[in-house]
Design a protein around this motif. Structure first.
Motif, PDB file in Angstrom:
ATOM      1  N   HIS A 279       9.632  84.822  67.368  1.00 14.18           N
ATOM      2  CA  HIS A 279       8.496  83.760  69.388  1.00 14.18           C
ATOM      3  C   HIS A 279      10.236  82.973  69.195  1.00 14.18           C
ATOM      4  N   THR A 280       9.774  82.388  70.567  1.00 15.71           N
ATOM      5  CA  THR A 280      11.535  81.376  71.206  1.00 15.71           C
ATOM      6  C   THR A 280      10.542  80.682  71.985  1.00 15.71           C
ATOM      7  N   ALA A 281      10.757  79.177  71.290  1.00 17.66           N
ATOM      8  CA  ALA A 281       9.665  78.026  71.769  1.00 17.66           C
ATOM      9  C   ALA A 281      11.097  77.919  73.197  1.00 17.66           C
TER      10      ALA A 281
ATOM     11  N   SER B  30      13.071  92.182  64.387  1.00 10.91           N
ATOM     12  CA  SER B  30      11.820  91.633  63.965  1.00 10.91           C
ATOM     13  C   SER B  30      12.118  92.067  62.325  1.00 10.91           C
TER      14      SER B  30
ATOM     15  N   PRO C 265       6.139  90.998  66.656  1.00 11.31           N
ATOM     16  CA  PRO C 265       6.948  90.002  67.696  1.00 11.31           C
ATOM     17  C   PRO C 265       7.672  88.903  67.300  1.00 11.31           C
TER      18      PRO C 265
ATOM     19  N   ASP D 223       7.562  85.521  73.776  1.00 10.24           N
ATOM     20  CA  ASP D 223       7.361  86.680  72.150  1.00 10.24           C
ATOM     21  C   ASP D 223       7.876  87.953  72.566  1.00 10.24           C
ATOM     22  N   TYR D 224       9.400  88.283  71.790  1.00 11.61           N
ATOM     23  CA  TYR D 224       9.792  89.772  71.734  1.00 11.61           C
ATOM     24  C   TYR D 224      10.082  90.391  70.853  1.00 11.61           C
TER      25      TYR D 224
ATOM     26  N   HIS E  15       8.180  79.507  75.341  1.00 11.04           N
ATOM     27  CA  HIS E  15       7.256  80.458  74.516  1.00 11.04           C
ATOM     28  C   HIS E  15       7.455  82.096  75.239  1.00 11.04           C
TER      29      HIS E  15
ATOM     30  N   PHE F  60       2.422  82.154  75.237  1.00 10.06           N
ATOM     31  CA  PHE F  60       1.188  82.344  73.615  1.00 10.06           C
ATOM     32  C   PHE F  60       0.115  83.493  74.206  1.00 10.06           C
TER      33      PHE F  60
END
Length: 149
Positions: A105-107, A94, A103, A78-79, A76, A134
């Motif tokens: 997101h990668t879970a 993005s 950003p 944000d990048y 999780h 998160f």
């Protein structure tokens, strides 16, 4: 006297290792690069494939966000992922996703980003982290120099 020489050699070896083991980023034999983010929160591992990178051929960048300890992938994140040359932005993940400057997101904490370099030269990849689990953080960056043939 013998123990003094041994202690000096151990100290010299340790200092030498510290001097040479702390580059701006570490590159492994498989071509991956590892760098701690500017705030020290995460390790970012960048693995371009194929390696070496060639103009006109698609390069897949596997980006892994590892915990500070390096023991596990951090889920999780944000990048954003940006490629520049001579200060000019050529690619932003993005923007490709349709949401420039917002950003991604990668879970799983690992993502693969494709890009084809139009010409040989020196480039820079900047990975910016905006959030972990998160929770927003002050943005932290990891920058990697690239050579394209």
């Amino acid at each position: 006297m013998k123990s003094s020489v041994s202690a000096f050699m151990l100290l010299a070896a340790s200092c030498g290792m510290l001097l040479f083991a702390s580059p701006a980023y570490a590159q492994t034999p498989n071509g991956s690069m590892n760098k701690v983010t500017s705030g020290g929160t995460l390790h970012v591992i960048l693995l371009p494939s194929p390696s070496p990178i060639k103009k006109g051929a698609q390069t897949n960048f596997k980006v892994s966000f590892d915990q500070k300890s390096g023991a596990a992938v951090q889920p999780h994140i944000d990048y954003d992922f940006v490629i520049t040359q001579n200060g000019k932005q050529l690619f932003q993940a993005s923007a490709l996703a349709g949401h420039p400057n917002q950003p991604l997101h990668t879970a799983e904490g690992v993502v693969t980003i494709p890009y084809t370099f139009p010409q040989p030269g020196s480039y820079q990849v900047t990975v910016t982290v905006y959030g972990i689990l998160f929770n927003p953080i002050n943005p932290e960056k990891a920058q990697f120099p690239l050579a394209v043939t």
